[in-house]
Design an enzyme around this catalytic site. Structure first.
Site, PDB file in Angstrom:
ATOM      1  N   ASN A  11       6.493 -30.285  32.672  1.00 25.07           N
ATOM      2  CA  ASN A  11       4.997 -29.808  32.337  1.00 25.07           C
ATOM      3  C   ASN A  11       5.670 -28.455  31.441  1.00 25.07           C
ATOM      4  O   ASN A  11       4.425 -28.511  30.395  1.00 25.07           O
ATOM      5  CB  ASN A  11       4.422 -29.979  33.962  1.00 25.07           C
ATOM      6  CG  ASN A  11       4.409 -31.040  34.222  1.00 25.07           C
ATOM      7  OD1 ASN A  11       3.801 -32.263  34.492  1.00 25.07           O
ATOM      8  ND2 ASN A  11       4.439 -31.056  35.738  1.00 25.07           N
ATOM      9  N   ASP A  68       7.153 -16.178  32.947  1.00 22.57           N
ATOM     10  CA  ASP A  68       6.590 -16.112  34.630  1.00 22.57           C
ATOM     11  C   ASP A  68       5.251 -16.469  34.109  1.00 22.57           C
ATOM     12  O   ASP A  68       5.023 -15.829  33.482  1.00 22.57           O
ATOM     13  CB  ASP A  68       8.032 -14.817  35.729  1.00 22.57           C
ATOM     14  CG  ASP A  68       7.080 -15.297  36.396  1.00 22.57           C
ATOM     15  OD1 ASP A  68       7.326 -16.316  37.228  1.00 22.57           O
ATOM     16  OD2 ASP A  68       7.715 -14.180  37.736  1.00 22.57           O
ATOM     17  N   LYS A 171      -6.416 -26.704  26.894  1.00 26.05           N
ATOM     18  CA  LYS A 171      -5.372 -25.833  27.523  1.00 26.05           C
ATOM     19  C   LYS A 171      -4.468 -25.156  26.600  1.00 26.05           C
ATOM     20  O   LYS A 171      -4.436 -23.919  26.977  1.00 26.05           O
ATOM     21  CB  LYS A 171      -4.832 -26.518  28.435  1.00 26.05           C
ATOM     22  CG  LYS A 171      -4.065 -25.858  29.790  1.00 26.05           C
ATOM     23  CD  LYS A 171      -3.301 -26.435  30.789  1.00 26.05           C
ATOM     24  CE  LYS A 171      -3.067 -25.481  31.331  1.00 26.05           C
ATOM     25  NZ  LYS A 171      -1.546 -26.146  32.475  1.00 26.05           N
TER      26      LYS A 171
END
Length: 196
Positions: A11, A68, A171
């Site tokens: 993803n 991260d 997004k």
């Protein structure tokens, strides 16, 4: 140029591929034969991103960037934060993570939260950090089938849909990872050996 994105997550690869210029050949950890789970022992998102990128450069010799990401919830004093992927346990189960988050948020009137992504780049002996954030709120139940992680319970500011209900193009435009990746891409474009 060839560069490794230190992730096994398809993803994340899909999101990033939509943003990178065509002349950058993106490789995943799977592509370079790295099957091990890279330890994320840092206390901050920055430390974890650096640890992952350094690991690939040191053990595989490829230019690399790593990210991260943390979900920072105000009513939970910033949790799950750096532990977002492992919030409900070490197996990194997104549904279990969301269930735990929604349970802990049940009686919290303040639903404000933000996603933060930090990208660490190691290229030609240089180290760079790029950060992206998006503000929003935690809704009361999961909505939407797209996206991954906490996307079904996170509604960005000025939108009436969750990340899991919005198209990937939207997004990427407003999201934390998209913002950080665009900073990375801008940096790569300014390096001589990335020109076509």
């Amino acid at each position: 140029m060839r560069i490794v994105f230190a992730t096994h997550n398809p993803n994340k690869i899909r999101e990033v591929l939509h943003l990178l210029p065509k002349h950058i050949d993106l490789l995943s950890l799977t592509d370079i034969g790295c099957v091990e789970e890279i330890p994320e022992t840092g206390q901050t998102l920055e430390e974890n991103a650096l640890l992952k990128a350094q690991y690939v450069v040191r053990n595989y010799g490829h230019p690399c960037f790593a990210d991260d990401t943390g979900l920072i919830v105000d009513a939970l004093d910033g949790a799950p934060g750096v532990y977002s992927a492992r919030y409900a346990g070490t197996n990194k189960n997104a549904d279990a993570n969301m269930a735990k988050l929604l349970s802990e948020m049940k009686k919290k009137p303040n639903r404000s939260a933000r996603f933060k992504t930090v990208i660490a780049l190691f290229l030609e002996g240089e180290q760079q950090l790029f950060t992206g954030k998006v503000e929003g709120e935690i809704i009361h139940e999961k909505k939407g089938e797209q996206g991954f992680g906490y996307d079904p319970v996170f509604k960005p500011v000025n939108f009436d849909k969750t990340f899991a209900e919005l198209p990937l193009s939207v997004k990427n435009k407003i999201g934390h990872r998209g913002k950080a990746i665009r900073k990375l891409v801008d940096y790569l474009k300014n390096i001589d050996n990335t020109t076509e």
